[in-house]
Design a protein around this motif. Structure first.
Motif, PDB file in Angstrom:
ATOM      1  N   THR A 141       1.786  -4.210   5.540  1.00 12.84           N
ATOM      2  CA  THR A 141       1.769  -4.196   4.078  1.00 12.84           C
ATOM      3  C   THR A 141       1.457  -5.566   3.491  1.00 12.84           C
ATOM      4  O   THR A 141       0.719  -5.672   2.515  1.00 12.84           O
ATOM      5  CB  THR A 141       3.143  -3.740   3.533  1.00 12.84           C
ATOM      6  OG1 THR A 141       3.428  -2.469   4.092  1.00 12.84           O
ATOM      7  CG2 THR A 141       3.133  -3.637   2.012  1.00 12.84           C
ATOM      8  N   HIS A 142       2.044  -6.604   4.089  1.00 16.36           N
ATOM      9  CA  HIS A 142       1.858  -7.953   3.546  1.00 16.36           C
ATOM     10  C   HIS A 142       1.002  -8.835   4.444  1.00 16.36           C
ATOM     11  O   HIS A 142       1.150 -10.056   4.445  1.00 16.36           O
ATOM     12  CB  HIS A 142       3.217  -8.595   3.263  1.00 16.36           C
ATOM     13  CG  HIS A 142       3.977  -7.868   2.196  1.00 16.36           C
ATOM     14  ND1 HIS A 142       3.550  -7.825   0.879  1.00 16.36           N
ATOM     15  CD2 HIS A 142       5.102  -7.109   2.260  1.00 16.36           C
ATOM     16  CE1 HIS A 142       4.399  -7.092   0.171  1.00 16.36           C
ATOM     17  NE2 HIS A 142       5.348  -6.640   0.981  1.00 16.36           N
ATOM     18  N   ASN A 161       4.019  -3.517  10.725  1.00 14.80           N
ATOM     19  CA  ASN A 161       3.949  -3.175   9.306  1.00 14.80           C
ATOM     20  C   ASN A 161       3.017  -4.211   8.664  1.00 14.80           C
ATOM     21  O   ASN A 161       3.336  -5.391   8.614  1.00 14.80           O
ATOM     22  CB  ASN A 161       5.363  -3.228   8.699  1.00 14.80           C
ATOM     23  CG  ASN A 161       5.376  -2.758   7.261  1.00 14.80           C
ATOM     24  OD1 ASN A 161       4.365  -2.840   6.555  1.00 14.80           O
ATOM     25  ND2 ASN A 161       6.538  -2.279   6.810  1.00 14.80           N
ATOM     26  N   THR A 218       2.908   3.021   3.327  1.00 13.64           N
ATOM     27  CA  THR A 218       3.985   2.022   3.367  1.00 13.64           C
ATOM     28  C   THR A 218       3.774   0.971   4.460  1.00 13.64           C
ATOM     29  O   THR A 218       4.569   0.039   4.583  1.00 13.64           O
ATOM     30  CB  THR A 218       5.375   2.685   3.572  1.00 13.64           C
ATOM     31  OG1 THR A 218       5.518   3.018   4.967  1.00 13.64           O
ATOM     32  CG2 THR A 218       5.534   3.934   2.725  1.00 13.64           C
ATOM     33  N   ILE A 219       2.722   1.114   5.268  1.00 16.10           N
ATOM     34  CA  ILE A 219       2.528   0.105   6.329  1.00 16.10           C
ATOM     35  C   ILE A 219       1.156  -0.564   6.273  1.00 16.10           C
ATOM     36  O   ILE A 219       0.847  -1.395   7.121  1.00 16.10           O
ATOM     37  CB  ILE A 219       2.737   0.690   7.752  1.00 16.10           C
ATOM     38  CG1 ILE A 219       1.820   1.901   8.012  1.00 16.10           C
ATOM     39  CG2 ILE A 219       4.185   1.066   7.984  1.00 16.10           C
ATOM     40  CD1 ILE A 219       1.814   2.373   9.452  1.00 16.10           C
ATOM     41  N   PRO A 242       7.451 -10.918   4.608  1.00 16.00           N
ATOM     42  CA  PRO A 242       7.987 -10.741   5.966  1.00 16.00           C
ATOM     43  C   PRO A 242       7.111 -11.450   7.012  1.00 16.00           C
ATOM     44  O   PRO A 242       5.963 -11.799   6.725  1.00 16.00           O
ATOM     45  CB  PRO A 242       7.935  -9.219   6.176  1.00 16.00           C
ATOM     46  CG  PRO A 242       6.993  -8.686   5.173  1.00 16.00           C
ATOM     47  CD  PRO A 242       6.937  -9.668   4.039  1.00 16.00           C
TER      48      PRO A 242
HETATM   49  C1  LIG Z   1       6.744  -1.881   5.471  1.00 14.95           C
HETATM   50  O1  LIG Z   1       7.052  -3.034   4.701  1.00 14.95           O
HETATM   51  C2  LIG Z   1       7.107  -2.780   3.307  1.00 14.95           C
HETATM   52  C3  LIG Z   1       7.290  -4.123   2.596  1.00 14.95           C
HETATM   53  O2  LIG Z   1       8.229  -4.929   3.231  1.00 14.95           O
HETATM   54  C4  LIG Z   1       8.233  -1.808   3.008  1.00 14.95           C
HETATM   55  O3  LIG Z   1       8.296  -1.535   1.624  1.00 14.95           O
HETATM   56  C5  LIG Z   1       7.957  -0.520   3.781  1.00 14.95           C
HETATM   57  O4  LIG Z   1       9.031   0.396   3.607  1.00 14.95           O
HETATM   58  C6  LIG Z   1       7.793  -0.806   5.265  1.00 14.95           C
HETATM   59  N1  LIG Z   1       7.392   0.430   5.938  1.00 14.95           N
HETATM   60  C7  LIG Z   1       8.068   0.938   6.970  1.00 14.95           C
HETATM   61  C8  LIG Z   1       7.553   2.208   7.546  1.00 14.95           C
HETATM   62  O5  LIG Z   1       9.020   0.367   7.460  1.00 14.95           O
END
Ligand SMILES: *[C@@H]1O[C@H](CO)[C@@H](O)[C@H](O)[C@H]1NC(C)=O
Ligand SMILES: *[C@@H]1O[C@H](CO)[C@@H](O)[C@H](O)[C@H]1NC(C)=O
Length: 274
Positions: free
Chosen positions: A104-105, A102, A159-160, A90
């Motif tokens: 995560t990546h 977010n 998840t973030i 993303p």
């Molecule tokens: C943040 O991004 C990840 C990977 O794209 C996703 O799996 C996750 O659900 C996202 N977290 C939120 C809170 O949107």
């Protein structure tokens, strides 16, 4: 050193960089599966940092692709956006953005107007961002440590925020340096005076820096008078571009030194000067 063992893309300036960039993207698509991108830089790759701290980049920024201001000083996408897309990741959230982010990546520490060397002026006085590259490193360091503490709380935090192991296999990208050159011109320094401090800029950081042709930046063309004979066939100011090439030449050597300093890091040098 935080980046040893990592993959780093360096971009510099000379002949056929876009070709280089393309081939490095193609290579990255194959065997390299980067779980995250951490980016450092200036407006070339700012996806919302300066906007979060100093006010949203106004329309027409963001309009043609996102349909609204999107933290970028551009009405479409930036190279860093295309890079993320090509790796199946993303768009990068800006570290300074407190809304809807977010990580995560990966995370983006770039802010528009950033320099490698900290400036002795405020953003209000000079237009250069106080978030110079050293500050971006402080932020990255804090992010690395604290993201892991916070992630342990579980729930939404898991998840973030990136996993610890993703830091060492992430892609680190740098796009900074052009404003270090223009800051001297704005202090009325000559081309030779600016050239004289380039080694200091490269020395201070000895890290992966990419600059684009400063002499083609509209804000330089508008503010610093250039004689008609100094405009090249592309409509750019050639004295400034000569200094940009000088900078990139030094950068190339800096990258060679970095490969010795960080033997376990894969460092890619991409030339975007055209
Ligand atoms: C943040 O991004 C990840 C990977 O794209 C996703 O799996 C996750 O659900 C996202 N977290 C939120 C809170 O949107
Ligand atoms: C800021 O001032 C300090 C102290 O005089 C100097 O060493 C440094 O090079 C200056 N920075 C820039 C970007 O000119």
């Amino acid at each position: 050193m935080a980046f040893d063992g990592s993959s780093i893309i360096v971009v510099a300036i000379f002949g056929f960089f876009l070709v280089n960039l393309t081939s490095s993207l193609v290579l990255a698509k194959g065997p390299c599966q980067f779980p995250a991108i951490f980016n450092f830089g200036d407006s070339n790759s700012d996806t919302g940092g300066l906007s979060a701290a100093f006010g949203q980049a106004p329309p027409p920024n963001g309009m043609s692709y996102f349909g609204h201001p999107a933290g970028r000083y551009c009405d479409g996408r930036l190279v860093i956006d295309f890079l993320a897309e090509s790796l199946g990741l993303p768009y990068l959230s800006a570290f300074l953005d407190s809304l809807g982010t977010n990580f995560t990546h990966g995370a983006n520490f770039a802010t528009a107007g950033s320099t490698i060397r900290p400036q002795n002026t405020t953003l209000h006085q000079s237009g250069f961002s106080p978030i110079s590259l050293n500050v971006q490193f402080y932020e990255f360091h804090d992010f690395h440590v604290r993201s892991q503490i916070v992630r342990k709380r579980g729930g939404v935090y898991e998840t973030i925020l990136p996993k610890e192991e993703d830091f060492s296999s992430a892609l680190y990208t740098f796009d900074i340096g052009q404003n270090d050159l223009t800051s001297g011109y704005f202090l009325s320094m000559s081309v030779d005076e600016v050239k004289a401090y380039v080694p200091d800029v490269l020395n201070q950081f000895r890290t992966i820096i990419k600059a684009s042709p400063v002499g083609c930046l509209p804000y330089v063309m508008e503010r610093i008078p250039v004689l008609p004979g100094q405009i090249d066939r592309y409509g750019c100011a050639s004295p400034f571009n000569e200094v940009a090439q000088f900078f990139n030449h030094g950068l190339k050597k800096t990258v060679q030194q970095l490969r010795k300093d960080l033997p376990h890091a894969a460092i890619t040098y991409v030339d975007v000067y055209s």
